[in-house]
Scaffold this motif. Structure first.
Motif, PDB file in Angstrom:
ATOM      1  N   THR A 146       0.620  -1.317   0.045  1.00 10.23           N
ATOM      2  CA  THR A 146       0.108   0.108  -0.208  1.00 10.23           C
ATOM      3  C   THR A 146       0.903   1.394   0.060  1.00 10.23           C
ATOM      4  N   GLY A 147       2.207   1.019   0.328  1.00  5.61           N
ATOM      5  CA  GLY A 147       3.059   2.311   0.078  1.00  5.61           C
ATOM      6  C   GLY A 147       2.913   3.463   1.030  1.00  5.61           C
ATOM      7  N   GLY A 148       2.158   4.498   1.016  1.00  5.99           N
ATOM      8  CA  GLY A 148       2.237   5.735   1.810  1.00  5.99           C
ATOM      9  C   GLY A 148       1.100   5.691   2.973  1.00  5.99           C
ATOM     10  N   ALA A 149       1.527   6.560   3.754  1.00  2.29           N
ATOM     11  CA  ALA A 149       0.650   6.883   4.949  1.00  2.29           C
ATOM     12  C   ALA A 149      -0.754   7.118   4.697  1.00  2.29           C
ATOM     13  N   ILE A 150      -1.645   6.366   5.413  1.00  2.00           N
ATOM     14  CA  ILE A 150      -3.246   6.350   5.359  1.00  2.00           C
ATOM     15  C   ILE A 150      -3.627   6.735   6.889  1.00  2.00           C
ATOM     16  N   GLY A 151      -5.066   7.138   6.848  1.00  2.00           N
ATOM     17  CA  GLY A 151      -5.777   7.506   7.879  1.00  2.00           C
ATOM     18  C   GLY A 151      -5.954   6.495   8.804  1.00  2.00           C
ATOM     19  N   VAL A 152      -6.460   6.933   9.908  1.00  2.00           N
ATOM     20  CA  VAL A 152      -7.022   5.884  10.991  1.00  2.00           C
ATOM     21  C   VAL A 152      -7.992   4.888  10.257  1.00  2.00           C
ATOM     22  N   ARG A 153      -9.114   5.436   9.866  1.00  2.00           N
ATOM     23  CA  ARG A 153      -9.975   4.744   9.443  1.00  2.00           C
ATOM     24  C   ARG A 153      -9.722   3.876   8.288  1.00  2.00           C
ATOM     25  N   GLU A 154      -8.890   4.242   7.335  1.00  2.00           N
ATOM     26  CA  GLU A 154      -8.215   3.141   6.530  1.00  2.00           C
ATOM     27  C   GLU A 154      -7.569   2.195   6.919  1.00  2.00           C
ATOM     28  N   ALA A 155      -6.461   2.559   7.886  1.00  2.00           N
ATOM     29  CA  ALA A 155      -5.787   1.517   8.474  1.00  2.00           C
ATOM     30  C   ALA A 155      -6.364   0.577   9.302  1.00  2.00           C
ATOM     31  N   ALA A 156      -7.640   0.807   9.876  1.00  2.00           N
ATOM     32  CA  ALA A 156      -8.463  -0.007  10.646  1.00  2.00           C
ATOM     33  C   ALA A 156      -9.017  -0.870   9.770  1.00  2.00           C
ATOM     34  N   LEU A 159      -6.508  -3.296   8.568  1.00  2.00           N
ATOM     35  CA  LEU A 159      -6.024  -4.502   9.656  1.00  2.00           C
ATOM     36  C   LEU A 159      -7.114  -5.400   9.951  1.00  2.00           C
ATOM     37  N   ASN A 160      -8.319  -5.077   9.384  1.00  2.00           N
ATOM     38  CA  ASN A 160      -9.357  -5.775   9.680  1.00  2.00           C
ATOM     39  C   ASN A 160     -10.179  -5.772  10.943  1.00  2.00           C
ATOM     40  N   VAL A 161      -9.886  -4.671  11.617  1.00  2.00           N
ATOM     41  CA  VAL A 161     -10.629  -4.744  12.865  1.00  2.00           C
ATOM     42  C   VAL A 161     -11.540  -3.240  12.941  1.00  2.00           C
ATOM     43  N   LYS A 162     -12.153  -3.244  13.943  1.00  2.00           N
ATOM     44  CA  LYS A 162     -12.876  -2.189  14.069  1.00  2.00           C
ATOM     45  C   LYS A 162     -12.537  -0.796  14.584  1.00  2.00           C
ATOM     46  N   GLN A 163     -12.771   0.332  13.822  1.00  2.00           N
ATOM     47  CA  GLN A 163     -12.028   1.525  13.865  1.00  2.00           C
ATOM     48  C   GLN A 163     -12.008   2.157  15.282  1.00  2.00           C
ATOM     49  N   ASN A 164     -13.449   1.678  16.132  1.00  2.00           N
ATOM     50  CA  ASN A 164     -13.189   2.366  17.534  1.00  2.00           C
ATOM     51  C   ASN A 164     -12.004   1.439  18.340  1.00  2.00           C
ATOM     52  N   GLU A 165     -12.289   0.135  18.208  1.00  2.00           N
ATOM     53  CA  GLU A 165     -11.221  -0.620  19.064  1.00  2.00           C
ATOM     54  C   GLU A 165      -9.822  -0.304  18.577  1.00  2.00           C
ATOM     55  N   PHE A 166      -9.633  -0.084  17.383  1.00  2.00           N
ATOM     56  CA  PHE A 166      -8.331   0.251  17.030  1.00  2.00           C
ATOM     57  C   PHE A 166      -7.577   1.805  17.776  1.00  2.00           C
ATOM     58  N   ILE A 167      -8.744   2.711  17.665  1.00  2.00           N
ATOM     59  CA  ILE A 167      -8.563   3.953  18.365  1.00  2.00           C
ATOM     60  C   ILE A 167      -8.421   3.761  19.648  1.00  2.00           C
ATOM     61  N   ASP A 168      -8.986   3.007  20.160  1.00  2.00           N
ATOM     62  CA  ASP A 168      -8.950   2.664  21.870  1.00  2.00           C
ATOM     63  C   ASP A 168      -7.570   2.086  22.076  1.00  2.00           C
ATOM     64  N   ASN A 169      -7.143   1.212  21.314  1.00  2.00           N
ATOM     65  CA  ASN A 169      -5.741   0.774  21.561  1.00  2.00           C
ATOM     66  C   ASN A 169      -4.571   1.770  21.459  1.00  2.00           C
ATOM     67  N   LEU A 170      -4.869   2.695  20.402  1.00  2.00           N
ATOM     68  CA  LEU A 170      -3.587   3.780  20.265  1.00  2.00           C
ATOM     69  C   LEU A 170      -3.891   4.668  21.271  1.00  2.00           C
ATOM     70  N   LEU A 171      -5.045   5.057  21.857  1.00  2.00           N
ATOM     71  CA  LEU A 171      -5.105   6.009  23.016  1.00  2.00           C
ATOM     72  C   LEU A 171      -4.437   5.203  24.285  1.00  2.00           C
ATOM     73  N   ASN A 172      -4.953   3.894  24.531  1.00  2.00           N
ATOM     74  CA  ASN A 172      -4.653   3.320  25.669  1.00  2.00           C
ATOM     75  C   ASN A 172      -3.059   3.187  25.857  1.00  2.00           C
ATOM     76  N   GLY A 173      -2.371   2.956  24.591  1.00  2.00           N
ATOM     77  CA  GLY A 173      -1.096   2.829  24.687  1.00  2.00           C
ATOM     78  C   GLY A 173      -0.042   3.935  24.525  1.00  2.00           C
ATOM     79  N   LYS A 174      -0.934   5.236  24.530  1.00  2.00           N
ATOM     80  CA  LYS A 174      -0.202   6.419  24.601  1.00  2.00           C
ATOM     81  C   LYS A 174       0.588   6.803  23.303  1.00  2.00           C
ATOM     82  N   PHE A 227      -0.633  -5.046  18.740  1.00  2.00           N
ATOM     83  CA  PHE A 227      -2.144  -5.313  19.267  1.00  2.00           C
ATOM     84  C   PHE A 227      -2.558  -6.485  18.989  1.00  2.00           C
ATOM     85  N   TYR A 228      -2.159  -7.357  17.847  1.00  2.00           N
ATOM     86  CA  TYR A 228      -3.002  -8.428  17.208  1.00  2.00           C
ATOM     87  C   TYR A 228      -2.154  -9.686  16.701  1.00  2.00           C
ATOM     88  N   ALA A 229      -0.724  -9.310  16.929  1.00  2.00           N
ATOM     89  CA  ALA A 229       0.074 -10.653  16.963  1.00  2.00           C
ATOM     90  C   ALA A 229       1.013 -10.247  17.759  1.00  2.00           C
TER      91      ALA A 229
END
Length: 236
Positions: A146-156, A159-174, A227-229
């Motif tokens: 995929t090459g370049g940087a992408i937004g959080v929604r596209e990244a989620a 990764l085949n995960v829920k966007q809210n779950e991914f954001i929570d992981n990013l927030l909780n992990g500082k 987070f997932y592996a």
């Protein structure tokens, strides 16, 4: 050769015998309890070397009740020694039986068979590991493709995960924080820029707005492992 006592084989390919089955085969159950019999006959044995304690389940009643009994897993040498110590015809018969079992066990044919079984079990284990890791490896290839940087929604989505779950992981992990309050825009901590994140600035009608956070290919791979592996994580 008739089987007098069942010979068990563990995962390491070692043979062992149930002390309770030996006790029954020696026909001493009428004269002494099993616990007392084993206490006497194990004095010359080494716990953890010649035998080890195990619990066995036995039916207790017709309603499916189960009772746990203390048993011991004996090496064949230990079983031979106990049989010889009994000093009875039955003991001599069982000792000779164990000697014959060992001869057959150590025959070239059976040794080759055990080696092939062991090799096959290891191969199956490797195939299972490869099957488990293949999807992870394929997903890692996506990050590169995929090459370049992408937004959080596209990244989620990638990764085949829920966007809210991914954001929570990013927030909780500082890794990120919200610029103002619960609904504020996500912003990365400076120490994670530009390795995990990059910022895309912009403006409208001459007014600059808060930069959008984008996740780099390396960042997506890192968060996938984090987070997932977790077994694949490589900390930086």
């Amino acid at each position: 050769m008739n089987q007098i006592i069942k010979i068990n084989t563990n995962e390491q390919g070692e043979v062992n015998v149930s002390a309770r089955e030996l006790y029954q085969a020696l026909e001493v159950s009428k004269s002494t309890r099993f616990s007392r019999w084993f206490e006497i006959n194990s004095k010359q044995l080494i716990d953890g070397v010649d035998y080890r304690g195990v619990l066995v389940n036995t039916p207790q009643n017709q309603y499916g009740g189960v009772q746990q009994l203390q048993d011991y897993s004996l090496t064949v040498d230990a079983a031979k020694q106990i049989a010889m110590m009994s000093g009875t015809d039955k003991g001599r018969e069982i000792r000779l039986y164990f000697i014959e079992v060992e001869k057959q066990w150590n025959s070239p044919e059976l040794m080759l068979s055990r080696s092939l079984q062991y090799a096959n079990s290891k191969l199956i284990g490797y195939e299972t590991q490869i099957a488990e890791l293949t999807p992870k490896a394929e997903l890692n290839d996506v990050f590169i493709a995929t090459g370049g940087a992408i937004g959080v929604r596209e990244a989620a989505k990638e990764l085949n995960v829920k966007q809210n779950e991914f954001i929570d992981n990013l927030l909780n992990g500082k890794y990120v924080y919200r610029s103002s309050g619960y609904h504020g825009r996500l912003q990365p901590y400076k120490k994670h820029v530009p390795k995990l994140f990059v910022l895309k600035s912009g403006s409208a009608n001459g007014v600059e707005f808060t930069p959008q956070v984008l996740i780099t290919p390396y960042g997506r791979e890192f968060f996938y492992k984090k987070f997932y592996a977790p077994d694949q994580i490589e900390m930086f």
